[in-house]
Design a protein around this motif. Structure first.
Motif, PDB file in Angstrom:
ATOM      1  N   ARG A 245      90.297  17.735  25.093  1.00 49.65           N
ATOM      2  CA  ARG A 245      89.066  17.755  24.284  1.00 49.65           C
ATOM      3  C   ARG A 245      88.976  16.426  23.630  1.00 49.65           C
ATOM      4  O   ARG A 245      87.852  15.913  23.205  1.00 49.65           O
TER       5      ARG A 245
ATOM      6  N   SER B  50      80.160   6.730  24.054  1.00 50.43           N
ATOM      7  CA  SER B  50      78.663   6.622  24.603  1.00 50.43           C
ATOM      8  C   SER B  50      77.695   6.330  23.437  1.00 50.43           C
ATOM      9  O   SER B  50      76.929   5.551  23.758  1.00 50.43           O
ATOM     10  N   GLU B  51      77.913   7.383  22.628  1.00 54.74           N
ATOM     11  CA  GLU B  51      76.986   6.976  21.458  1.00 54.74           C
ATOM     12  C   GLU B  51      76.896   5.637  20.998  1.00 54.74           C
ATOM     13  O   GLU B  51      75.903   4.971  20.494  1.00 54.74           O
TER      14      GLU B  51
ATOM     15  N   GLU C 259      87.558  13.877  25.622  1.00 58.11           N
ATOM     16  CA  GLU C 259      86.234  13.928  25.647  1.00 58.11           C
ATOM     17  C   GLU C 259      85.291  13.517  24.448  1.00 58.11           C
ATOM     18  O   GLU C 259      84.253  13.057  24.673  1.00 58.11           O
ATOM     19  N   GLN C 260      85.928  13.682  23.444  1.00 58.13           N
ATOM     20  CA  GLN C 260      85.391  13.378  22.364  1.00 58.13           C
ATOM     21  C   GLN C 260      85.125  11.949  22.213  1.00 58.13           C
ATOM     22  O   GLN C 260      84.206  11.299  21.553  1.00 58.13           O
TER      23      GLN C 260
ATOM     24  N   ALA D  10      85.069   9.771  24.363  1.00 61.33           N
ATOM     25  CA  ALA D  10      84.211   9.214  25.625  1.00 61.33           C
ATOM     26  C   ALA D  10      82.734   9.536  24.907  1.00 61.33           C
ATOM     27  O   ALA D  10      81.862   8.751  25.226  1.00 61.33           O
ATOM     28  N   LYS D  11      82.604  10.611  24.234  1.00 61.10           N
ATOM     29  CA  LYS D  11      81.044  10.913  23.851  1.00 61.10           C
ATOM     30  C   LYS D  11      80.826   9.756  22.480  1.00 61.10           C
ATOM     31  O   LYS D  11      79.781   9.264  22.624  1.00 61.10           O
ATOM     32  N   GLU D  12      81.917   9.530  21.506  1.00 62.71           N
ATOM     33  CA  GLU D  12      81.588   8.796  20.578  1.00 62.71           C
ATOM     34  C   GLU D  12      81.485   7.332  21.181  1.00 62.71           C
ATOM     35  O   GLU D  12      80.844   6.422  20.668  1.00 62.71           O
TER      36      GLU D  12
ATOM     37  N   HIS E 213      77.787   2.870  22.439  1.00 66.40           N
ATOM     38  CA  HIS E 213      77.089   2.021  23.283  1.00 66.40           C
ATOM     39  C   HIS E 213      75.403   2.138  23.334  1.00 66.40           C
ATOM     40  O   HIS E 213      74.964   1.162  23.040  1.00 66.40           O
ATOM     41  N   GLN E 214      75.100   3.286  23.085  1.00 65.40           N
ATOM     42  CA  GLN E 214      73.600   3.403  22.965  1.00 65.40           C
ATOM     43  C   GLN E 214      73.135   2.687  21.878  1.00 65.40           C
ATOM     44  O   GLN E 214      72.053   2.260  21.836  1.00 65.40           O
TER      45      GLN E 214
END
Length: 127
Positions: free
Chosen positions: A37, A47-48, A40-41, A43-45, A50-51
């Motif tokens: 978890r 990605s955000e 995964e967190q 990776a989500k951060e 990067h965006q």
């Protein structure tokens, strides 16, 4: 908090899940779940982030293009060159330059032709 600790223990200290479980005071399954978890967190951060970065860069390019357009319309050569560079950078950021895929099939006939050409080249080199 446990997720963050599990990721740090696994990535920085290179501990096994058994060792992580002992440090966190839980069983191995919970240590693995916490690590999963946590990753995964992260990776989500990422990605955000990067965006967000991509959005900021595109906004900057938009301002630059808007500023150049009056000179481009008037025919200013340097402004046109700058515009092309900006649009190229924008296309790269958006991933518009996808790699070209090529399907190459080597047949016996082509191999024979290549060998024949290589022999001719060798003959020319010897003369």
């Amino acid at each position: 908090m446990r997720q963050h600790q599990a990721v740090i223990l696994r990535t920085q200290e290179r501990l096994t899940f058994q060792q992580i479980a002992e440090r966190l005071g839980c069983d191995v399954k919970n240590a693995h779940t916490a690590w999963k978890r946590g990753v995964e967190q992260l990776a989500k951060e990422a990605s955000e982030a990067h965006q967000q970065y991509l959005g900021e860069q595109l906004a900057i390019l938009d301002v630059a293009v808007t500023g150049l357009m009056p000179k481009v319309v008037k025919g200013d050569v340097r402004s046109n060159e700058a515009l092309v560079r900006l649009l190229d950078h924008q296309a790269k950021l958006l991933g518009l330059y996808a790699p070209v895929r090529t399907d190459v099939k080597v047949t016996d006939e082509r191999v024979a032709r290549i060998k024949a050409l290589a022999e001719k080249i060798a003959e020319l080199d010897q003369s």
